[in-house]
Design a protein around this motif. Structure first.
Motif, PDB file in Angstrom:
ATOM      1  N   ARG A  51       0.827  -1.215   0.000  1.00 55.46           N
ATOM      2  CA  ARG A  51       0.000   0.000   0.000  1.00 55.46           C
ATOM      3  C   ARG A  51       0.863   1.267   0.000  1.00 55.46           C
ATOM      4  O   ARG A  51       0.482   2.281  -0.575  1.00 55.46           O
ATOM      5  CB  ARG A  51      -0.937  -0.003   1.211  1.00 55.46           C
ATOM      6  N   ILE A  54       2.159   2.309  -3.579  1.00 53.79           N
ATOM      7  CA  ILE A  54       1.234   2.969  -4.485  1.00 53.79           C
ATOM      8  C   ILE A  54       0.673   4.248  -3.860  1.00 53.79           C
ATOM      9  O   ILE A  54      -0.155   4.943  -4.443  1.00 53.79           O
ATOM     10  CB  ILE A  54       0.110   1.965  -4.901  1.00 53.79           C
ATOM     11  N   LEU A  56      -1.199   4.573  -1.146  1.00 56.00           N
ATOM     12  CA  LEU A  56      -2.506   4.489  -0.483  1.00 56.00           C
ATOM     13  C   LEU A  56      -2.335   4.708   1.017  1.00 56.00           C
ATOM     14  O   LEU A  56      -3.275   5.078   1.708  1.00 56.00           O
ATOM     15  CB  LEU A  56      -3.169   3.129  -0.737  1.00 56.00           C
ATOM     16  N   VAL A  90       1.310   1.807 -12.812  1.00 57.45           N
ATOM     17  CA  VAL A  90       1.340   0.679 -11.881  1.00 57.45           C
ATOM     18  C   VAL A  90      -0.022  -0.011 -11.853  1.00 57.45           C
ATOM     19  O   VAL A  90      -1.043   0.624 -11.607  1.00 57.45           O
ATOM     20  CB  VAL A  90       1.701   1.162 -10.457  1.00 57.45           C
ATOM     21  N   VAL A  92      -2.509  -2.690 -10.035  1.00 58.23           N
ATOM     22  CA  VAL A  92      -2.632  -3.252  -8.688  1.00 58.23           C
ATOM     23  C   VAL A  92      -3.682  -4.359  -8.690  1.00 58.23           C
ATOM     24  O   VAL A  92      -4.770  -4.203  -9.252  1.00 58.23           O
ATOM     25  CB  VAL A  92      -3.014  -2.171  -7.646  1.00 58.23           C
ATOM     26  N   PHE A  94      -5.725  -6.914  -6.066  1.00 57.28           N
ATOM     27  CA  PHE A  94      -6.016  -7.048  -4.639  1.00 57.28           C
ATOM     28  C   PHE A  94      -6.499  -8.459  -4.289  1.00 57.28           C
ATOM     29  O   PHE A  94      -7.014  -9.172  -5.145  1.00 57.28           O
ATOM     30  CB  PHE A  94      -7.116  -6.067  -4.226  1.00 57.28           C
ATOM     31  N   ASN A  98     -11.717  -6.576  -5.942  1.00 59.94           N
ATOM     32  CA  ASN A  98     -12.171  -5.185  -6.006  1.00 59.94           C
ATOM     33  C   ASN A  98     -12.708  -4.767  -7.366  1.00 59.94           C
ATOM     34  O   ASN A  98     -12.469  -3.666  -7.835  1.00 59.94           O
ATOM     35  CB  ASN A  98     -11.055  -4.235  -5.563  1.00 59.94           C
ATOM     36  N   LEU A  99     -13.439  -5.657  -8.010  1.00 59.96           N
ATOM     37  CA  LEU A  99     -14.149  -5.266  -9.224  1.00 59.96           C
ATOM     38  C   LEU A  99     -15.496  -4.670  -8.803  1.00 59.96           C
ATOM     39  O   LEU A  99     -15.961  -4.897  -7.694  1.00 59.96           O
ATOM     40  CB  LEU A  99     -14.399  -6.478 -10.123  1.00 59.96           C
ATOM     41  N   VAL A 100     -16.114  -3.910  -9.706  1.00 58.93           N
ATOM     42  CA  VAL A 100     -17.466  -3.426  -9.438  1.00 58.93           C
ATOM     43  C   VAL A 100     -18.414  -4.545  -9.852  1.00 58.93           C
ATOM     44  O   VAL A 100     -18.577  -4.824 -11.042  1.00 58.93           O
ATOM     45  CB  VAL A 100     -17.765  -2.131 -10.204  1.00 58.93           C
ATOM     46  N   GLY A 112      -9.437   0.408 -16.622  1.00 62.41           N
ATOM     47  CA  GLY A 112      -7.981   0.509 -16.614  1.00 62.41           C
ATOM     48  C   GLY A 112      -7.477   1.689 -17.433  1.00 62.41           C
ATOM     49  O   GLY A 112      -6.363   2.162 -17.230  1.00 62.41           O
ATOM     50  N   ARG A 167      -7.258  -5.885 -16.383  1.00 60.56           N
ATOM     51  CA  ARG A 167      -7.330  -4.439 -16.177  1.00 60.56           C
ATOM     52  C   ARG A 167      -5.920  -3.835 -16.146  1.00 60.56           C
ATOM     53  O   ARG A 167      -5.667  -2.791 -16.737  1.00 60.56           O
ATOM     54  CB  ARG A 167      -8.065  -4.151 -14.867  1.00 60.56           C
TER      55      ARG A 167
END
Lengths: 290, 269
Positions: A51, A54, A56, A90, A92, A94, A98-100, A112, A167
């Motif tokens: 994290r 990137i 976050l 970059v 990422v 997870f 974490n797709l919709v 993307g 993505r």
């Protein structure tokens, strides 16, 4: 060329008596084109480190210089002003994909492009024909082309994770950071996800950093392993040297967590296939197609 | 041998069986007295109801059969009423979305903006639509424009709140994923937050159309356009047969809109 450079990164969580250093003066360099595994028991700082890479999460004030391809991500606990330009390069991945979940797979891949297209097009969801073709190509590459119009929620965990990789593909990411990408997948799906990450590294020269819970995947897929323990790098070198003895010396009794194969369905067992196993295989033709 | 105190002591009663304390007993008493006085002051009495019964029956008698002579003019007026509702709802929804984005805690650009837009939405909601209609009648004169504006404001008060809450309840992880690959804030909102909240948006919008249809009928009473004024005139002239035609046609309209909305909701979501 250095892909990721981390210098003197310290991160403290909590305050007062609960203060705990998740990362402790950590320094690390990853060269372009490497595939590096990040291993360690739960709470060793793997996710926190990713994290930070990137932006976050921000490091403690005055610590932690992080740059990706010589572009600053954060320095001294402050985020770079041009963080978005860095993030675009970059990809990422997870643990929880974490797709919709309500959107079709193709749209989940198309996002993307969001970092590289004008804001107003992203706002209206206007993607060009060319971009849609590229997204389809990416889906084809991870073996999901036939599911392009399905909602993400209708797919299995392994399929969703491969869509997350697609993505990163349309993003033309130069670095892929994967935070426990296989921790919630079964061994078969795990293998496919790791195969795709490995292919991206070999064929496209993408630098890959992947945090893993199990050492055997690190040994199989990543030439180099960085082992973390309580926020410190305790081993950095060839994955092949990671013998159970070495792990035991690094982690003590915690090393069991990294070694015990967490495999409910062990393919080595030579028993006749049960009906449920056959059913599972039939239900996922896409997995077999890759 | 003396019984030990531990054995002799009775177990305590649970709290809710305990006697109310004096202040709370007084509060109950005051509340009860106020309710009684309120009923007394409303002037309700069985006697008056009984005396009034014949005039109600006379009115009902005159209401049937409904006078269908003016049905086409009533029909047009009803259409205008429904158009007010549709126009007001559509405008309201379009205006709610940006306001709701500012008023959703997780995506609002700044805490001050969040508080201000929340406040504005609450203000729109707490002022009754009839009051908005009165204000707009003064501002733009009699007619459907005033009613449409009143419904627009009312819809913003309703949809703004529910849109914002729907967006606050979305899963933050997909938004974070887009953030981490360099998407802009708007890109993240439109690609991760809104798609998740969309079913809820549809639901709130359909509800507000139902609400607007009902209130558009009443808004005519203050001259804000629509069929309400016709109903008032018919009642004032004791043309109960015309009034019953209007009431029945309003009933039909509301029924159709509510059923259509229920159907759409089950289809879309």
């Amino acid at each position: 060329m250095t892909a990721i450079a981390i210098k003197d990164l310290t991160k403290t969580f909590g305050s007062g008596a609960n203060r705990r250093k998740a990362l402790n003066a950590l320094s690390l360099q990853v060269e372009k084109g490497e595939m590096v595994a990040l291993i360690g028991a739960s709470g060793s700082g793997k996710s926190t480190l990713i994290r930070h890479m990137i932006g976050l999460t921000l490091a403690d004030r005055g610590t932690g210089n992080i740059s990706v391809f010589d572009q600053n991500v954060q320095a001294g606990g402050r985020i770079s002003r041009s963080i978005r330009q860095t993030r675009v390069r970059v990809g990422v991945v997870f643990q929880q994909f974490n797709l919709v979940s309500r959107l079709p797979l193709l749209t989940n891949v198309l996002v993307g492009f969001l970092g590289s297209i004008p804001t107003w097009r992203g706002l209206l969801g206007l993607f060009t024909h060319q971009e849609k073709l590229l997204a389809m190509q990416a889906l084809k590459r991870v073996g999901l082309a036939e599911y392009a119009s399905q909602r993400a929620s209708t797919l299995s965990g392994g399929q969703q994770q491969r869509a997350a990789i697609a993505r990163a593909l349309v993003q033309h990411a130069q670095v892929i950071l994967a935070d426990e990408p296989i921790a919630s997948l079964d061994p078969e799906a795990s293998r496919k996800v790791m195969d795709h990450l490995s292919a991206l590294n070999r064929e496209d020269g993408t630098t890959v950093v992947v945090s893993l819970h199990q050492v055997d995947y690190a040994i199989r897929y990543c030439p180099r392993t960085v082992a973390l323990h309580e926020g410190i790098v305790v081993y950095d070198g060839p994955s092949a040297n990671l013998t159970p003895e070495l792990l035991k010396s690094l982690y003590g009794s915690d090393s069991d967590e990294l070694l015990v194969p967490q495999r409910p369905r062990n393919p080595v067992v030579l028993a006749p296939k049960s009906k449920t196993q056959q059913g599972r295989l039939v239900e996922t033709p896409a997995l077999a197609a890759v | 041998m003396p019984i030990s105190p531990a054995v002799s002591r009775l177990p305590l009663l649970p709290d809710r069986y305990a006697r109310p304390s004096l202040p709370s007993f007084m509060a109950y008493l005051v509340a009860f007295a106020f309710a009684m006085v309120s009923i007394q002051n409303s002037g309700l009495s069985l006697e008056r109801l009984l005396v009034g019964l014949p005039s109600i029956s006379r009115m009902l008698d005159q209401m049937f059969p409904p006078d269908l002579e003016r049905i086409s003019s009533i029909g047009w007026s009803l259409l205008q009423t429904f158009q007010m509702a549709v126009a007001g709802t559509v405008l309201g929804i379009v205006l709610s979305l940006p306001l709701a984005i500012l008023a959703a805690r997780n995506i609002s650009p700044h805490p001050v903006v969040y508080v201000l837009s929340r406040g504005l939405i609450s203000f729109f909601r707490t002022v009754p639509d009839l009051v908005w209609a009165l204000i707009f009648v003064i501002a733009v004169g009699l007619g459907p424009a005033a009613g449409t504006m009143a419904i627009t404001i009312d819809t913003i008060g309703f949809c703004g709140r529910f849109f914002a809450e729907a967006m606050e309840e979305t899963d933050a992880a997909p938004a974070e994923a887009l953030n981490s690959i360099g998407a802009s804030r708007t890109g993240m909102i439109f690609s991760a937050v809104i798609p998740q909240a969309f079913p809820s948006f549809i639901n709130s919008s359909l509800f507000s159309l139902e609400k607007a249809t009902r209130s558009s009928v009443v808004l005519g009473l203050v001259g804000a356009g629509g069929i309400g004024i016709e109903l008032k005139v018919a009642m004032d002239l004791f043309s109960y047969d015309v009034a019953s035609t209007i009431i029945l046609s309003v009933f039909m309209l509301v029924l159709v809109v509510e059923n259509a909305s229920t159907y759409l909701r089950s289809k879309i979501i």
